[in-house]
Design a protein around this motif. Structure first.
Motif, short mmCIF file in Angstrom:
data_model
loop_
_atom_site.label_atom_id
_atom_site.label_comp_id
_atom_site.label_asym_id
_atom_site.label_seq_id
_atom_site.Cartn_x
_atom_site.Cartn_y
_atom_site.Cartn_z
N ALA A 116 0.94 11.99 20.10
CA ALA A 116 1.70 11.68 18.88
C ALA A 116 3.17 12.06 18.97
O ALA A 116 3.98 11.56 18.17
CB ALA A 116 1.07 12.41 17.68
N ALA A 117 3.54 12.91 19.92
CA ALA A 117 4.90 13.46 19.94
C ALA A 117 5.99 12.41 19.96
O ALA A 117 7.04 12.58 19.35
CB ALA A 117 5.05 14.41 21.14
N ASP A 118 5.73 11.29 20.68
CA ASP A 118 6.77 10.26 20.77
C ASP A 118 6.46 9.05 19.89
O ASP A 118 7.04 7.98 20.09
CB ASP A 118 6.94 9.80 22.22
N LYS A 119 5.57 9.23 18.91
CA LYS A 119 5.20 8.10 18.05
C LYS A 119 5.49 8.32 16.57
O LYS A 119 5.17 7.49 15.73
CB LYS A 119 3.71 7.77 18.23
N PHE A 120 6.07 9.47 16.24
CA PHE A 120 6.46 9.70 14.85
C PHE A 120 7.53 8.70 14.44
O PHE A 120 8.36 8.33 15.27
CB PHE A 120 6.99 11.12 14.67
N PRO A 121 7.56 8.24 13.17
CA PRO A 121 6.57 8.51 12.12
C PRO A 121 5.30 7.70 12.33
O PRO A 121 5.32 6.62 12.94
CB PRO A 121 7.31 8.08 10.86
N LEU A 122 4.19 8.21 11.77
CA LEU A 122 2.90 7.52 11.93
C LEU A 122 2.01 7.79 10.72
O LEU A 122 2.23 8.74 9.97
CB LEU A 122 2.22 7.98 13.22
N ILE A 123 1.02 6.92 10.57
CA ILE A 123 0.00 7.10 9.53
C ILE A 123 -1.25 7.66 10.21
O ILE A 123 -1.79 7.03 11.12
CB ILE A 123 -0.35 5.78 8.81
N PRO A 124 -1.73 8.85 9.80
CA PRO A 124 -2.89 9.46 10.43
C PRO A 124 -4.18 9.06 9.70
O PRO A 124 -4.16 8.28 8.75
CB PRO A 124 -2.62 10.94 10.26
N GLY A 125 -5.28 9.64 10.16
CA GLY A 125 -6.54 9.53 9.41
C GLY A 125 -7.56 8.60 10.01
O GLY A 125 -7.23 7.48 10.37
N ILE A 144 0.83 -1.20 0.00
CA ILE A 144 0.00 0.00 0.00
C ILE A 144 0.87 1.25 0.00
O ILE A 144 2.04 1.21 0.37
CB ILE A 144 -0.94 0.03 1.21
N GLN A 145 0.25 2.36 -0.41
CA GLN A 145 0.84 3.67 -0.26
C GLN A 145 0.13 4.38 0.89
O GLN A 145 -1.06 4.17 1.12
CB GLN A 145 0.66 4.49 -1.55
N ALA A 146 0.85 5.21 1.63
CA ALA A 146 0.24 5.89 2.77
C ALA A 146 0.86 7.27 2.95
O ALA A 146 2.02 7.51 2.60
CB ALA A 146 0.42 5.08 4.06
N ILE A 147 0.04 8.18 3.47
CA ILE A 147 0.53 9.48 3.92
C ILE A 147 1.17 9.28 5.29
O ILE A 147 0.60 8.61 6.15
CB ILE A 147 -0.62 10.50 4.00
N VAL A 148 2.33 9.85 5.49
CA VAL A 148 3.07 9.65 6.74
C VAL A 148 3.39 11.00 7.38
O VAL A 148 3.89 11.91 6.71
CB VAL A 148 4.38 8.88 6.48
N PHE A 149 3.07 11.12 8.67
CA PHE A 149 3.58 12.24 9.46
C PHE A 149 4.95 11.82 9.96
O PHE A 149 5.08 11.01 10.88
CB PHE A 149 2.66 12.55 10.63
#
Length: 350
Positions: A54-63, A4-9
């Motif tokens: 979220a501060a200590d979980k980057f990178p992550l997929i949101p949404g 899959i493709q995903a947007i990543v923070f």
């Protein structure tokens, strides 16, 4: 295995992309191809800024707001068909990256226990991509039990407040919308609100109270700010003791108020600590304080039905539809210019 493709923070306020592999689909899951995802200037942009853990979980997929088409069904899945359109909140993401909540991806594994909503036959999926967010507003409005001809004030005309205003109008309420943004207030007129008030006006409270004849039957606080909460407390209708004449003190019979209390619905998510002194801030014998925590499956079904019956016109709540490949610039606009870009839908057709 499905790629899959995903947007990543990738880190705070930095958006990129990634290619990942989904786990093997189980017999109790469906493979769903994403058609559209919805994002506002609220929750996801706060996650992008490192809030909500979220501060200590980057990178992550949101949404968390997606609609898609079923392309494969596990052996134990009943009641769903290949080709069905679903509104869903993804629960199972790639193993090699954290998902908060993982909706911004090209495909998802969705289990029946994840409670996907089957969309009506012949639906345009673009219409229903707003249903996840609309359900949050709908739950708050239903909690307040609005009655026809009541006065309702909605503080904040972001997505949650905008849906709340439109739903209250559909219930026959006289709705006053409040916001700092002139463009958002102008948009709220398209939902049929009775009046708009600029929150920065020096006499904003008096202006709103003039529209409400002294106070609102219900206030929806959707700004997510301490200032919005304080304003809500000032605007709610009072039920005070009264003096019949300067020498006679009279207490209204409580039976006249029970079941008819004014209501405040806290619809925002508050990063700041909120305080309340009921005697000082509310100056009333009774106010119902309602704090819907989230939307449930019934709320999501009701939101889909409201869209189907055209109680909600979803296109009024969508500013832009862009390819998901434009995510970095789209999130930047949502984060830095929330008054200009109200919401964005990502198109995953590519």
């Amino acid at each position: 295995m499905t790629t899959i493709q995903a947007i990543v923070f990738e880190s705070a306020n930095k958006v990129g992309f990634g290619t990942f592999t989904l786990p093997e689909m189980t017999a109790d899951q469906m493979l769903v191809k994403t058609r559209y995802t919805f994002v506002s200037s609220g929750t996801e942009t706060r996650v992008l800024g490192g809030h909500y853990g979220a501060a200590d979980k980057f990178p992550l997929i949101p949404g968390y707001a997606a609609v898609g088409e079923v392309v494969q069904i596990g052996a134990n899945v009943k009641g769903y068909r290949v080709g069905d359109l679903l509104s869903y909140n993804p629960q199972t993401g790639p193993k090699d990256i954290y998902s908060q909540w993982g909706g911004q991806a090209s495909m998802h594994l969705v289990g029946v226990d994840d409670k996907p909503i089957l969309l009506p036959n012949g639906s345009d999926p673009l219409d229903y991509v707003v249903s996840q967010v609309a359900a949050i507003s709908l739950r708050g409005v239903m909690a307040a039990q609005p009655q026809r001809d009541e006065c309702a004030v909605v503080i904040g005309q972001g997505v949650i407040g905008a849906f709340s205003a439109g739903l209250l109008v559909s219930q026959g309420c006289r709705v006053i919308a409040i916001d700092l943004s002139e463009s958002r207030l102008k948009r709220s007129l398209s939902y049929g609100v009775h009046a708009c008030v600029q929150a920065s006006d020096p006499d904003a409270v008096e202006r709103i109270l003039a529209y409400c004849d002294g106070g609102a039957n219900m206030v929806i606080e959707a700004s997510g700010s301490a200032q919005g909460v304080s304003l809500a407390h000032k605007l709610i209708r009072k039920t005070p003791n009264v003096y019949r004449d300067p020498k006679t003190y009279y207490v209204n019979p409580i039976s006249g108020f029970v079941g008819h209390w004014p209501r405040i619905v806290y619809q925002g998510t508050y990063i700041e600590k909120i305080s309340l002194d009921p005697r000082v801030d509310l100056q009333s014998e009774g106010v119902l304080l309602l704090m819907p925590g989230d939307r449930g499956n019934e709320d999501r079904l009701n939101a889909v039905e409201a869209i189907r019956r055209k109680v909600i016109d979803p296109r009024l709540y969508i500013d832009r539809v862009v390819p998901y490949t434009e995510a970095p610039s789209a999130y930047e606009q949502l984060r830095l210019h929330p008054n200009d870009v109200f919401s964005v839908v990502f198109d995953w057709a590519q």
